[in-house]
Design a protein around this motif. Structure first.
Motif, mmCIF file in Angstrom:
data_model
loop_
_atom_site.group_PDB
_atom_site.id
_atom_site.type_symbol
_atom_site.label_atom_id
_atom_site.label_comp_id
_atom_site.label_asym_id
_atom_site.label_seq_id
_atom_site.Cartn_x
_atom_site.Cartn_y
_atom_site.Cartn_z
ATOM 1 N N ASP A 146 0.833 -1.208 0.000
ATOM 2 C CA ASP A 146 0.000 0.000 0.000
ATOM 3 C C ASP A 146 0.863 1.251 0.000
ATOM 4 O O ASP A 146 0.569 2.229 -0.699
ATOM 5 N N ALA A 147 1.955 1.228 0.801
ATOM 6 C CA ALA A 147 2.849 2.384 0.845
ATOM 7 C C ALA A 147 3.565 2.582 -0.485
ATOM 8 O O ALA A 147 3.730 3.713 -0.961
ATOM 9 N N LEU A 148 4.010 1.480 -1.097
ATOM 10 C CA LEU A 148 4.661 1.569 -2.405
ATOM 11 C C LEU A 148 3.697 2.066 -3.471
ATOM 12 O O LEU A 148 4.081 2.847 -4.354
ATOM 13 N N ASP A 149 2.450 1.626 -3.391
ATOM 14 C CA ASP A 149 1.440 2.100 -4.336
ATOM 15 C C ASP A 149 1.251 3.605 -4.191
ATOM 16 O O ASP A 149 1.178 4.346 -5.184
ATOM 17 N N ALA A 150 1.170 4.070 -2.944
ATOM 18 C CA ALA A 150 1.010 5.503 -2.717
ATOM 19 C C ALA A 150 2.222 6.276 -3.239
ATOM 20 O O ALA A 150 2.086 7.350 -3.845
ATOM 21 N N ALA A 151 3.440 5.725 -3.007
ATOM 22 C CA ALA A 151 4.644 6.382 -3.500
ATOM 23 C C ALA A 151 4.672 6.414 -5.023
ATOM 24 O O ALA A 151 5.089 7.404 -5.632
ATOM 25 N N ALA A 152 4.208 5.334 -5.653
ATOM 26 C CA ALA A 152 4.177 5.283 -7.121
ATOM 27 C C ALA A 152 3.217 6.315 -7.686
ATOM 28 O O ALA A 152 3.506 6.993 -8.681
ATOM 29 N N GLN A 153 2.045 6.429 -7.053
ATOM 30 C CA GLN A 153 1.052 7.385 -7.539
ATOM 31 C C GLN A 153 1.530 8.829 -7.364
ATOM 32 O O GLN A 153 1.064 9.727 -8.081
ATOM 33 N N ALA A 154 2.468 9.051 -6.454
ATOM 34 C CA ALA A 154 2.959 10.407 -6.217
ATOM 35 C C ALA A 154 4.045 10.825 -7.193
ATOM 36 O O ALA A 154 4.447 11.983 -7.205
ATOM 37 N N THR A 155 4.545 9.877 -8.003
ATOM 38 C CA THR A 155 5.591 10.223 -8.965
ATOM 39 C C THR A 155 4.993 10.873 -10.198
ATOM 40 O O THR A 155 3.783 10.832 -10.435
ATOM 41 N N ALA A 156 5.893 11.431 -11.010
ATOM 42 C CA ALA A 156 5.434 12.116 -12.234
ATOM 43 C C ALA A 156 4.973 11.126 -13.288
ATOM 44 O O ALA A 156 4.206 11.482 -14.187
ATOM 45 N N GLU A 157 5.460 9.894 -13.222
ATOM 46 C CA GLU A 157 5.112 8.884 -14.229
ATOM 47 C C GLU A 157 4.555 7.641 -13.529
ATOM 48 O O GLU A 157 5.134 6.562 -13.556
ATOM 49 N N ALA A 158 3.418 7.816 -12.881
ATOM 50 C CA ALA A 158 2.831 6.723 -12.102
ATOM 51 C C ALA A 158 2.508 5.510 -12.964
ATOM 52 O O ALA A 158 2.566 4.365 -12.498
ATOM 53 N N GLU A 159 2.164 5.755 -14.249
ATOM 54 C CA GLU A 159 1.779 4.633 -15.113
ATOM 55 C C GLU A 159 2.927 3.648 -15.338
ATOM 56 O O GLU A 159 2.703 2.488 -15.686
ATOM 57 N N ARG A 160 4.174 4.079 -15.119
ATOM 58 C CA ARG A 160 5.324 3.180 -15.279
ATOM 59 C C ARG A 160 5.349 2.118 -14.187
ATOM 60 O O ARG A 160 5.862 1.012 -14.372
ATOM 61 N N TYR A 161 4.814 2.455 -13.029
ATOM 62 C CA TYR A 161 4.901 1.558 -11.885
ATOM 63 C C TYR A 161 3.616 0.761 -11.641
ATOM 64 O O TYR A 161 3.645 -0.278 -10.989
ATOM 65 N N THR A 162 2.508 1.264 -12.166
ATOM 66 C CA THR A 162 1.212 0.636 -11.873
ATOM 67 C C THR A 162 1.168 -0.850 -12.214
ATOM 68 O O THR A 162 0.687 -1.658 -11.405
ATOM 69 N N PRO A 163 1.633 -1.297 -13.415
ATOM 70 C CA PRO A 163 1.548 -2.740 -13.725
ATOM 71 C C PRO A 163 2.267 -3.618 -12.713
ATOM 72 O O PRO A 163 1.751 -4.667 -12.314
ATOM 73 N N ASP A 164 3.460 -3.180 -12.268
ATOM 74 C CA ASP A 164 4.196 -4.003 -11.302
ATOM 75 C C ASP A 164 3.531 -3.995 -9.934
ATOM 76 O O ASP A 164 3.540 -4.999 -9.218
ATOM 77 N N VAL A 165 2.952 -2.850 -9.546
ATOM 78 C CA VAL A 165 2.231 -2.796 -8.275
ATOM 79 C C VAL A 165 1.028 -3.731 -8.314
ATOM 80 O O VAL A 165 0.773 -4.496 -7.375
ATOM 81 N N VAL A 166 0.278 -3.691 -9.428
ATOM 82 C CA VAL A 166 -0.893 -4.564 -9.577
ATOM 83 C C VAL A 166 -0.477 -6.027 -9.559
ATOM 84 O O VAL A 166 -1.125 -6.873 -8.928
ATOM 85 N N LEU A 167 0.635 -6.342 -10.235
ATOM 86 C CA LEU A 167 1.105 -7.726 -10.275
ATOM 87 C C LEU A 167 1.505 -8.205 -8.885
ATOM 88 O O LEU A 167 1.162 -9.317 -8.467
ATOM 89 N N ALA A 168 2.216 -7.355 -8.135
ATOM 90 C CA ALA A 168 2.618 -7.737 -6.771
ATOM 91 C C ALA A 168 1.398 -7.935 -5.879
ATOM 92 O O ALA A 168 1.339 -8.874 -5.077
ATOM 93 N N LEU A 169 0.399 -7.057 -6.015
ATOM 94 C CA LEU A 169 -0.824 -7.210 -5.227
ATOM 95 C C LEU A 169 -1.586 -8.472 -5.614
ATOM 96 O O LEU A 169 -2.217 -9.114 -4.770
ATOM 97 N N THR A 170 -1.536 -8.840 -6.907
ATOM 98 C CA THR A 170 -2.199 -10.070 -7.355
ATOM 99 C C THR A 170 -1.562 -11.299 -6.714
ATOM 100 O O THR A 170 -2.252 -12.215 -6.246
#
Length: 376
Positions: free
Chosen positions: A49-73
């Motif tokens: 959850d913290a990593l997801d929040a940190a990813a969303q706070a970056t300028a290019e959140a879409e770069r991290y979203t797939p890996d965050v979703v995969l880790a959560l899966t």
């Protein structure tokens, strides 16, 4: 919480899975593992959850979203399997059957995501931890402000770790060689003062994924090696049971009329333990079927012998009772005793007939109303 804060947080180590596939794991080991698994799940969810929040706070959140979703899966797959384990555990009210079922849930396959090869629960934990580590590494760098030299140094360290993990895997080394060549080109371009922000970010992602994949591959190889050793051990133990079971079957056929007709499985016909995971899983399933067949044959051949011994004991007890209450003076009772004694002592013994005659004698040996030991 920032990515750096997430990385600095103390980690809860993934619990070591007890037992092996197909055996009833001791209840104490299961309780320790479940406690550790629940703690690990809570810890990793908070970090994700913290990593997801940190990813969303970056300028290019879409770069991290797939890996965050995969880790959560993957985390959710572990959570689902943990819920199944806790349901079977039932607060510790488990028999050997439930504990064997729990070993199948621990060491059996877990579908972590569509299209991916299933992994065991310990491997799923390793995979999730690898993804969390990779996300931490990537989110620790802001492409707009981070120092390129430091990022390149970290990238090279990641490639070295990946090369160590690759071992003798030729395909993996070819993949890492290509990444190493890209790193050298980016380093040369950065040394000339070029803007490498975009290519470096892509290479960091590719290196992190390569390292993650190799961590999972190493874990799977180790798991496969342990599973092969366990299969060898199980096969040897089952094969060691065969001589005694053959002797038991022969004794039953010799001493019991109408003996059961159960074949004693030949474990050696399964062949050698396979090297590959799919073949090993099929082999283990056949081993389990052989174990059940051996158990069934042992029960089938031992039950009539055990019942014959029990009938002899019951006959002796009834004879003692008849002597105590005076019923042994009756010719009918004595005849019933002789008939039952002949039935249980005759070899081969007709267990059904012997059972009926012993029950008849027990009825005859009961005290008469008003007599010694009888109701008044």
């Amino acid at each position: 919480m920032t990515a750096t804060a997430v990385a600095a947080a103390s980690d809860v180590v993934a619990p070591v899975a007890p037992g092996r596939l197909g055996e009833a794991i001791p209840a104490r080991d299961l309780m320790t593992y479940l406690d550790g698994l629940v703690t690990w799940l809570d810890d990793r969810r908070s970090k994700l959850d913290a990593l997801d929040a940190a990813a969303q706070a970056t300028a290019e959140a879409e770069r991290y979203t797939p890996d965050v979703v995969l880790a959560l899966t993957v985390w959710q797959s572990v959570r689902t399997r943990a819920d199944e384990l806790l349901k079977v555990w039932d607060s510790g009210r488990v028999t050997e059957v439930e504990r064997e079922r729990m070993s199948q849930l621990v060491w059996g396959r877990v579908d972590t995501r569509p299209g991916a090869s299933p992994v065991s629960l310990p491997e799923a934990l390793t995979l999730c931890d690898a993804m969390v580590s990779a996300l931490r590494t990537r989110l620790a760098f802001d492409p707009d402000t981070a120092d390129v030299v430091a990022r390149l140094r970290t990238l090279r360290a990641s490639l070295v770790r990946a090369e160590d993990l690759a071992g003798s895997d030729t395909t993996a080394h070819q993949r890492l060689t290509a990444l190493r060549e890209r790193e050298q080109r980016i380093s040369a371009q950065a040394a000339r003062g070029g803007d490498v922000t975009g290519p470096l970010a892509e290479l960091e992602t590719a290196a992190a994924r390569a390292e993650r994949d190799l961590m999972v591959a190493v874990s799977q190889r180790r798991s496969l090696a342990r599973a092969r050793v366990d299969a060898h051990t199980t096969a040897a133990a089952l094969e060691a049971r065969e001589p005694a079971l053959h002797e038991l079957a022969e004794r039953c056929r010799r001493e019991i009329a109408h003996p059961p007709r159960f074949a004693v499985p030949d474990v050696s016909r399964l062949g050698p333990v396979p090297e590959d995971r799919a073949g090993l899983d099929r082999y283990v399933a056949r081993l389990d079927a052989v174990r059940r067949a051996l158990d069934a044959a042992q029960d089938a051949y031992s039950n009539p012998l055990r019942e014959r011994a029990e009938l002899r004991y019951r006959l002796a007890q009834a004879a003692s009772a008849a002597a105590a209450n005076g019923r042994d003076a009756s010719p009918t009772v004595r005849a019933g005793h002789d008939e039952a004694r002949t039935a249980v002592d005759t070899t081969p013994c007709d267990v059904g007939l012997a059972r009926a005659l012993v029950e008849q004698y027990e009825h005859l040996a009961r005290p008469l109303p008003g007599g010694p030991g009888g109701a008044r």
